[in-house]
Structure formats: structure tokens, C-alpha cells
Design an enzyme around this catalytic site. Structure first.
Site, PDB file in Angstrom:
ATOM      1  N   GLY A   3      46.999  39.863  38.353  1.00  0.00           N
ATOM      2  CA  GLY A   3      47.285  38.637  37.288  1.00  0.00           C
ATOM      3  C   GLY A   3      46.894  39.350  36.009  1.00  0.00           C
ATOM      4  N   ALA A   4      47.676  40.608  35.751  1.00  0.00           N
ATOM      5  CA  ALA A   4      47.380  41.367  34.575  1.00  0.00           C
ATOM      6  C   ALA A   4      48.108  41.407  33.254  1.00  0.00           C
ATOM      7  CB  ALA A   4      46.933  42.801  34.675  1.00  0.00           C
ATOM      8  N   ARG A   6      49.131  38.858  31.476  1.00  0.00           N
ATOM      9  CA  ARG A   6      49.007  37.958  30.117  1.00  0.00           C
ATOM     10  C   ARG A   6      47.487  37.389  30.397  1.00  0.00           C
ATOM     11  NH1 ARG A   6      53.016  32.752  31.057  1.00  0.00           N
ATOM     12  NH2 ARG A   6      52.730  32.498  33.177  1.00  0.00           N
ATOM     13  N   ASP A  53      54.087  42.262  44.520  1.00  0.00           N
ATOM     14  CA  ASP A  53      53.971  40.898  44.811  1.00  0.00           C
ATOM     15  C   ASP A  53      52.937  40.686  45.925  1.00  0.00           C
ATOM     16  OD1 ASP A  53      54.324  38.441  46.398  1.00  0.00           O
ATOM     17  OD2 ASP A  53      56.399  38.654  46.461  1.00  0.00           O
ATOM     18  N   TYR A 142      45.277  24.235  45.092  1.00  0.00           N
ATOM     19  CA  TYR A 142      44.631  25.297  44.027  1.00  0.00           C
ATOM     20  C   TYR A 142      43.105  25.324  44.216  1.00  0.00           C
ATOM     21  CZ  TYR A 142      42.953  27.132  39.668  1.00  0.00           C
ATOM     22  OH  TYR A 142      42.382  27.684  38.367  1.00  0.00           O
ATOM     23  N   ALA A 143      42.408  23.831  44.212  1.00  0.00           N
ATOM     24  CA  ALA A 143      41.182  23.704  44.524  1.00  0.00           C
ATOM     25  C   ALA A 143      40.654  24.304  45.659  1.00  0.00           C
ATOM     26  CB  ALA A 143      40.631  22.187  44.440  1.00  0.00           C
ATOM     27  N   THR A 144      41.443  24.188  46.868  1.00  0.00           N
ATOM     28  CA  THR A 144      41.244  24.715  48.129  1.00  0.00           C
ATOM     29  C   THR A 144      41.114  26.355  47.997  1.00  0.00           C
ATOM     30  OG1 THR A 144      42.071  23.132  49.418  1.00  0.00           O
ATOM     31  CG2 THR A 144      41.709  24.939  50.701  1.00  0.00           C
ATOM     32  N   ALA A 145      42.090  26.859  47.377  1.00  0.00           N
ATOM     33  CA  ALA A 145      41.924  28.447  47.091  1.00  0.00           C
ATOM     34  C   ALA A 145      40.677  28.827  46.466  1.00  0.00           C
ATOM     35  CB  ALA A 145      43.328  28.776  46.596  1.00  0.00           C
ATOM     36  N   LYS A 146      40.558  28.267  45.261  1.00  0.00           N
ATOM     37  CA  LYS A 146      39.293  28.594  44.586  1.00  0.00           C
ATOM     38  C   LYS A 146      37.991  28.495  45.402  1.00  0.00           C
ATOM     39  CE  LYS A 146      41.569  30.025  40.838  1.00  0.00           C
ATOM     40  NZ  LYS A 146      41.777  31.654  40.882  1.00  0.00           N
TER      41      LYS A 146
END
Length: 250
Positions: A3-4, A6, A53, A142-146
Site C-alpha cells: 500500500g505504498a 500514497r 496485485d 473491513y472491520a472483520t479484516a482488521k
């Protein structure tokens, strides 16, 4: 550094390069990555851009070609599904969020963990969110992934600790990034700020400084930690933080 291209990823890459690290920038956008790498090199740092990817594993052979030994790993990449209750979220959207945020991080960490153990040194820092602890209406995937990153981090700390490998997780609050500006409604952003004890959003630079410390030798006795870098988002008994006068804000 995933995720580099930006935001937090780009700023953290510059911070690590400034500390003398050779950084490998990983994201989907080759053009944006190239710009960040050029900036780092213009400042005297060492950076390589690797467009990839994270939903697959084929790119890991390319990583070996540019960085056969990885001592510092920052799992920063994330994906969002469109806002909506669980029953309205498509299977494809959920799959994309979990592929990038969980399986992508697991695959990459698995790929470099053995070498870290053999060399007797490694730093793994993953970027999470207070959504994992407090929940996030409309963003269940998103909350589950985190939340999954917390279990990953603690387990990695156990498996790597005797070999000099530490693993830690940041739980971020609202941070001013391009993605936040484009994907989070201004009304939601304003409510998050009101519920933040410090009373403002954080900056990528503030997050980068914490990551840089956790990647350093000075952090050797910190592992398995879930560290809030949130400005106190979610603290307090009221639905919104107190005003300066000490009464609940309206």
C-alpha cells in the site's frame, strides 16, 4: 511496504528510507509507485518500485528478485467494500476486502518469515483500525479484516520471538489520507473527529513515526502489541466527546 503508492504507505516508506532502510514499494499502481520511488531517491534514499496485485501469489517471485532478504515488513494495504449493511454487501466485495487485507498479508508474511528467523532479526508491523475493536457500521468486511490482523500479529509474535522477530499491530483512528478524503463521507469524518479525544484527525507522518520506531532495533522488547494510534477515538461515555467547557457537545 505494501500500500505504498500514497498516504500512510508512501509517507512511511520515506521515513524508513530516511533511517537508512532500502525500501521496496508495493502497490497496484506502477505510475504512483514510480513517483514515490523517485522522490525517495532524490532525497538520497534507496527505493525500488514493485507493482503487484496482492490478491495472488505470483508476484512473490518478483519480490525475491529485488529483495531476496526482507528484514522489515509493513502490511499496510487495505481494501474497502461499498458502504452498506451486511445483507447488501456482495460476495465479490467481501472477498476482495479479505483477499487484500487478510490473505494478502498472510501470504507475504509467510513468504518472508522463515528468512527473518534464520537471520535472527525481523520486524513485522501491520496497520489496522479501531474498527476492529469498536465495529464500523456499514463496513463489516473491513472491520472483520482488521480484526483478523490482531490474531495474526499475536501468533506471529509467539512464533518469532525466540528468533529475534517481533510483530505488532497499529489500530488507527481517522487519519487524513487521500483515501479517507475520497471514500468517507464528510459527515462521517466530522462525527469521527468529534468522537476523538484530541479533537482532530491524525496525519500520515504521525503514523509513520510509530511504524519507524517499531521497525527499529530499539523496539526489540515490544511484540504482540496492539497499539492505538487514534487520538483517543471512541474514549468516553458520551456518544460525542465533551466540548472545551466540559459539557457534552451538541
Amino acid at each position: 511496504m505494501t500500500g505504498a503508492a500514497r498516504g500512510i504507505g508512501a509517507v512511511t516508506a520515506r521515513a524508513l528510507a530516511g533511517e537508512g532502510a532500502r525500501v521496496v514499494l508495493v502497490a497496484r499502481s506502477a505510475m504512483e509507485l514510480g513517483g514515490v520511488a523517485d522522490e525517495i531517491r532524490s532525497e538520497g534514499g534507496d527505493a525500488v518500485a514493485l507493482a503487484a496485485d496482492l490478491t495472488g501469489a505470483d508476484w512473490l517471485s518478483d519480490l525475491d528478485g529485488v529483495a531476496p532478504e526482507v528484514d522489515l515488513l509493513v502490511n499496510n494495504a487495505a481494501s474497502f467494500a461499498p458502504y452498506g449493511p451486511l445483507e447488501e454487501v456482495s460476495a465479490e466485495a467481501m472477498h476482495a476486502v479479505l483477499e487484500v487485507g487478510v490473505l494478502g498479508a498472510l501470504r507475504l508474511t509467510q513468504h518472508v518469515m522463515g528468512g527473518m528467523k534464520e537471520r535472527g532479526f525481523g520486524r513485522i508491523v501491520s496497520v489496522g483500525s479501531v474498527a476492529a475493536t469498536h465495529g464500523a457500521g456499514g463496513q463489516v468486511a473491513y472491520a472483520t479484516a482488521k480484526a483478523a490482523l490482531a490474531g495474526m500479529t499475536r501468533t506471529l509474535a509467539i512464533e518469532g520471538g525466540r528468533n529475534g522477530v517481533t510483530a505488532n499491530l497499529l489500530e488507527l483512528g481517522l487519519v487524513e489520507t487521500e483515501r479517507v478524503e475520497s471514500e468517507i463521507d464528510p459527515v462521517i469524518r466530522e462525527r469521527l473527529v468529534r468522537n476523538t479525544a484530541i479533537g482532530r484527525a491524525g496525519t500520515p507522518e504521525e503514523v509513520a513515526r510509530v511504524i519507524a520506531f517499531l521497525c527499529s532495533e530499539e523496539s526489540a522488547y515490544i511484540t504482540g502489541a496492539v497499539i492505538p494510534v487514534s487520538g483517543g477515538l471512541g474514549l468516553g461515555l458520551y456518544p460525542e466527546q465533551l466540548s472545551e467547557g466540559g459539557r457534552p457537545s451538541s
